[in-house]
Design an enzyme around this catalytic site. Sequence first.
Site, PDB file in Angstrom:
ATOM      1  CG  LEU A   1      -5.670  -9.251   4.081  1.00 17.89           C
ATOM      2  CD1 LEU A   1      -6.854  -8.405   3.647  1.00 17.89           C
ATOM      3  CD2 LEU A   1      -5.633 -10.525   3.264  1.00 17.89           C
ATOM      4  CG  PHE A   2       1.046  -9.913   4.778  1.00 17.73           C
ATOM      5  CD1 PHE A   2       1.116 -10.199   6.126  1.00 17.73           C
ATOM      6  CD2 PHE A   2       0.792 -10.939   3.893  1.00 17.73           C
ATOM      7  CE1 PHE A   2       0.949 -11.503   6.586  1.00 17.73           C
ATOM      8  CE2 PHE A   2       0.622 -12.245   4.331  1.00 17.73           C
ATOM      9  CZ  PHE A   2       0.705 -12.535   5.683  1.00 17.73           C
ATOM     10  CB  CYS A   3       0.248  -3.064   4.298  1.00 14.92           C
ATOM     11  SG  CYS A   3      -0.145  -2.514   5.963  1.00 14.92           S
ATOM     12  CB  ALA A   4       0.277  -6.392  -0.106  1.00 16.14           C
TER      13      ALA A   4
ATOM     14  CG  HIS B   1      -1.960  -1.070   1.190  1.00 18.06           C
ATOM     15  ND1 HIS B   1      -2.771  -1.362   2.265  1.00 18.06           N
ATOM     16  CD2 HIS B   1      -2.323  -1.935   0.203  1.00 18.06           C
ATOM     17  CE1 HIS B   1      -3.569  -2.360   1.953  1.00 18.06           C
ATOM     18  NE2 HIS B   1      -3.325  -2.726   0.710  1.00 18.06           N
TER      19      HIS B   1
END
Length: 457
Positions: free
Chosen positions: A369-372, A124
Site C-alpha cells: 500500500l506504499f505508505c499511502a 503518510h
Amino acid sequence: MSVPTAVSAPLAVLGRDVTVPLVTGGEVTYAALDYAASAPALQRVWDDVAGYAPYYGSVHRGAGYLSQLSTDLFENARRTVHDFLGCRGDDQVVFTRSTTDSLNLLAAALPAGCRVFVFETEHHASLLPWRHAEVTCLDAPSTPAQAVQTLERALAAREPHGPALVCVTGASNVTGELWPVRELAAAAHAHGARIVLDAAQLAPHHPVDVRDLDVDWVAFSGHKLYAPFGSGVLAGRADWLAEAEPYLAGGGASRKVARRADGGVDVEWHEGAARHEAGSPNVIGAYAIAAACKALTEAGFDELVARERYLIEKVRAGLAEVPEVRVLSLFGDDAPRVGVLSFVVDGWNSSHFAAALSAEYGIGVRDGLFCAHPLVRTLLGSDPGTQGECGAPEAAPGERSLNAVRVSFGAGTPDEHVTRFVTAVTELVRDGARWNYRTEEGRCVPDRSAAAGTSAA
C-alpha cells in the site's frame, strides 16, 4: 516524441553492475526499479563523499582545521540546497533526517489554532504529522482542476478564519502523477493560508523552484534524490520556525544556558536554522544532498525529464499490451507524471507477482500500500475482505489482498531494465510463475523446499 539515442542511464549509480541469483538458476544484473522508495546513490555523490571522509571533523564547535573545514562544507551545502530549490533570499534551509522528519518539524512549529488541510491522497509522511492540530482531510480529486476547487471550497468554509496550512505532494508516490502545485498555492494564499510542498517524489525528477511555485515550504529526502545516508531538508519561510520552541532541545540549538538560583535552567535559543538542528549534525548526509543537487543541475533537468518521459511511455505501452494489467491513476492516462507507476494484475496477488519478478527475473519492485493506504484503497475501489495468498505483514486482518505493484525509475535506469520489466510482466501473465511460492513472516517468497514448478497465481 523524440527517442533519446543513448540506451544507458544518463547518470551512473552505485550497484549498476551488481548481479543477483535467480531461483531458476544462474545470475543476472539486478534491475533496481524501486526508486520511489530509495533511489540508488549517484556514483559522483559517493565519490564526493569518499573524497571528503578523511577530512571529517566536528561542526560549529571546533577550532581545529578539520572542524573549520567541515563547518564550511556544511554551511556551503546549505547554500547549495538553497540555490537548487530557488529559495527566496530570507528563506531558511534546515537539515533534517528525512521528509517525514521535516514535516514533523513544521508540524511542531504551527502557530496556535492553525488548521491543516490535506488530501487523503498524501503519503503518510505528509498525512500524519498534523495529529496535534485540527485537520481537514479532503477527498481524492479526479482531476487537477477538481483538486484546486476542492481546496478553495474547504478554505473558504473554514471557521474561524485563523492561521491555516495546506500540505500537498508534488508527485504521487503511488501513481507518479504531477499535482497542480502552483494553482493550489495560489488558492491557499488567496484564502490567507500557507502551503508546504512534499517534494520527495518530485525533486529527483523535475526542477523545484520555491519562488516559481510560490510555496511557503518544501520538504524532501536525500535518499530519494540519489544521496545515501539519512538526511532531509525543510526549506522555506523563517517566521513560524523562529517563533516555535526548538524541535529538539540540546547543544547546537542553545545560545546561552545558565542555572537559576532556584535550581532551574534558563535557556536562550539560537535563531535561524540552528534553532532546529540540535545535536551534532549529519554533515556527510548534508554534503551528499548538496552533491546530488549539483549533479542533477549540471546534468540538466530538460534532458533528464525528456528521457524519463521516454521510459514512462515505454512502460505504459508495454503494460497496455497485457489486458490483465490495470494501471492505477487519479487523473487519467494522459496526466503528466514522473517515473512511478502502480498496477494490479487480474488473477494475481500483488505480493506474489512482485516476488516472482524478483526471484525469476532479478527485478526489484515494491508491492503493498506504499505508505499511502487511503489513496491505494480509493484507487483499487475493491472489497478488501478476500484474503490473498501473500500479503504485506502490516496489513490488517482481512486486507491482505488489498495491495498493488509499483515500478519506479529515474536518472540511473538503463533502457534494458525497463525492457526486461515489460518482458517479465508479459511472460508472467501469459505463462505463470515458474516456481512455487509461500508466505513467510508475511512476505511472499520462493519455496526452496519444494520442487520447481508453476505456482497457481
